[in-house]
Design an enzyme around this catalytic site. Structure first.
Site, short mmCIF file in Angstrom:
data_model
loop_
_atom_site.label_atom_id
_atom_site.label_comp_id
_atom_site.label_asym_id
_atom_site.label_seq_id
_atom_site.Cartn_x
_atom_site.Cartn_y
_atom_site.Cartn_z
CG HIS A 31 1.38 -13.75 4.29
ND1 HIS A 31 2.41 -13.76 3.36
CD2 HIS A 31 1.64 -14.78 5.13
CE1 HIS A 31 3.24 -14.75 3.64
NE2 HIS A 31 2.81 -15.38 4.72
CG HIS B 292 2.51 -20.28 1.47
ND1 HIS B 292 3.60 -20.53 0.66
CD2 HIS B 292 2.80 -19.13 2.14
CE1 HIS B 292 4.51 -19.59 0.85
NE2 HIS B 292 4.05 -18.72 1.73
N GLY B 293 0.90 -19.92 -1.86
CA GLY B 293 0.88 -18.69 -2.64
C GLY B 293 1.47 -18.92 -4.01
CG ASN C 115 6.38 -13.28 2.25
OD1 ASN C 115 6.36 -13.12 3.48
ND2 ASN C 115 6.37 -14.47 1.69
CG HIS D 249 2.94 -20.71 5.31
ND1 HIS D 249 4.27 -20.54 5.01
CD2 HIS D 249 2.44 -19.47 5.41
CE1 HIS D 249 4.55 -19.26 4.93
NE2 HIS D 249 3.45 -18.58 5.18
CG PHE E 271 0.01 -9.36 1.76
CD1 PHE E 271 -1.38 -9.40 1.79
CD2 PHE E 271 0.68 -10.50 1.34
CE1 PHE E 271 -2.08 -10.55 1.43
CE2 PHE E 271 -0.01 -11.66 0.97
CZ PHE E 271 -1.38 -11.67 1.02
N PRO F 209 -2.77 -16.61 -1.92
CG PRO F 209 -1.26 -15.54 -0.50
CD PRO F 209 -2.04 -16.81 -0.66
N GLY F 210 -1.90 -14.29 -4.58
CA GLY F 210 -1.02 -14.12 -5.73
C GLY F 210 0.12 -13.20 -5.37
CB SER F 211 2.27 -11.01 -6.58
OG SER F 211 1.80 -10.77 -7.89
#
Length: 250
Positions: free
Chosen positions: A29, A176-177, A11, A120, A13, A152-154
């Site tokens: 991230h 954390h997201g 995940n 995290h 990015f 963050p979202g996605s």
């Protein structure tokens, strides 16, 4: 030496975003590039073996073996974990520097504000409810009063810059997201690549979904970030809402 300044997989990015005033944001991230996982796994196995030897009263099935603070193993683990946290920050700093250089070439004269950093998957000595304790933040970040955070979202949804409210009930932590809605295998097997690509392209987002495997990190695999933010409104307040422009997944 070969991995520093590289994004990694899963995940992780790099995302270009814009805020509601039209400013450009760079969000990264990434972490210790698997080194942290290797350190964690190594000392977890050591702790399991030691706990069996001591006939520990902690049930093995809950998977929480421990290292007593006065042992060499604990001191070694803490030093190596701290190194991994520092390495992860150095990794992100180098990536950020390189991205800023690219943007500076395309848009000469661009001014960058100082980097916001929040980690995290770490442990920290803190005091909560009058006790000196070690807080483990796995999938959580610090939300001490006034602390600036990143949630963050996605790819395809908003992300948020936040300010911690210092809620003691969560040990001054927040998510954390957005968090996953589907496992990676479920995402690959159930999501439509055409639909996920269409959703991104309707918004004009530059993306890197090319194969079925890329659906592991598709927006449809994640929870609704706005619902997640509403659920933790007692932990953080929103300072800046960020909309995606372009995203590269690891």
């Amino acid at each position: 030496m070969k991995q520093i300044g590289t994004l990694g997989g899963g995940n992780h990015f790099i995302e270009l975003q814009r805020d509601e005033e039209g400013n450009l944001w760079i969000m990264i991230h990434s972490g210790s590039r698997n080194l942290g996982k290797q350190v964690g796994d190594y000392y977890n196995e050591k702790a399991e073996a030691l706990n069996r030897r001591w006939f520990s009263s902690v049930p093995s099935e809950i998977q929480l073996p421990f290292l007593p603070m006065r042992t060499d193993e604990f001191r070694q683990y803490w030093a190596e974990m701290s190194y991994c946290i520092d390495f992860a920050l150095a990794n992100r700093r180098l990536m950020m520097q390189r991205i800023q250089e690219v943007i500076g070439e395309v848009m000469p004269g661009t001014v960058f504000e100082p980097m916001i950093n929040i980690a995290h998957n770490y442990a920290a000595f803190e005091n909560h409810f009058g006790e000196d304790v070690i807080v483990h933040r796995k999938g959580a970040t610090l939300a001490r009063e006034g602390a600036v955070g990143i949630i963050p979202g996605s790819q395809g949804t908003c992300s948020y810059i936040t300010e911690g409210l210092g809620n003691p009930e969560s040990f001054m932590s927040c998510s954390h997201g957005a968090g996953r809605r589907l496992s990676r295998s479920e995402a690959v097997n159930t999501l439509s690549m055409e639909s996920e690509i269409a959703m991104l392209e309707r918004q004009g987002i530059v993306h890197s979904i090319r194969t079925k495997t890329d659906l592991e990190e598709a927006a449809g695999a994640y929870k609704n970030i706005d619902e997640v933010m509403e659920a933790q409104s007692d932990l953080v307040k929103i300072r800046t809402k960020l909309m995606p422009i372009a995203v590269i997944k690891g």
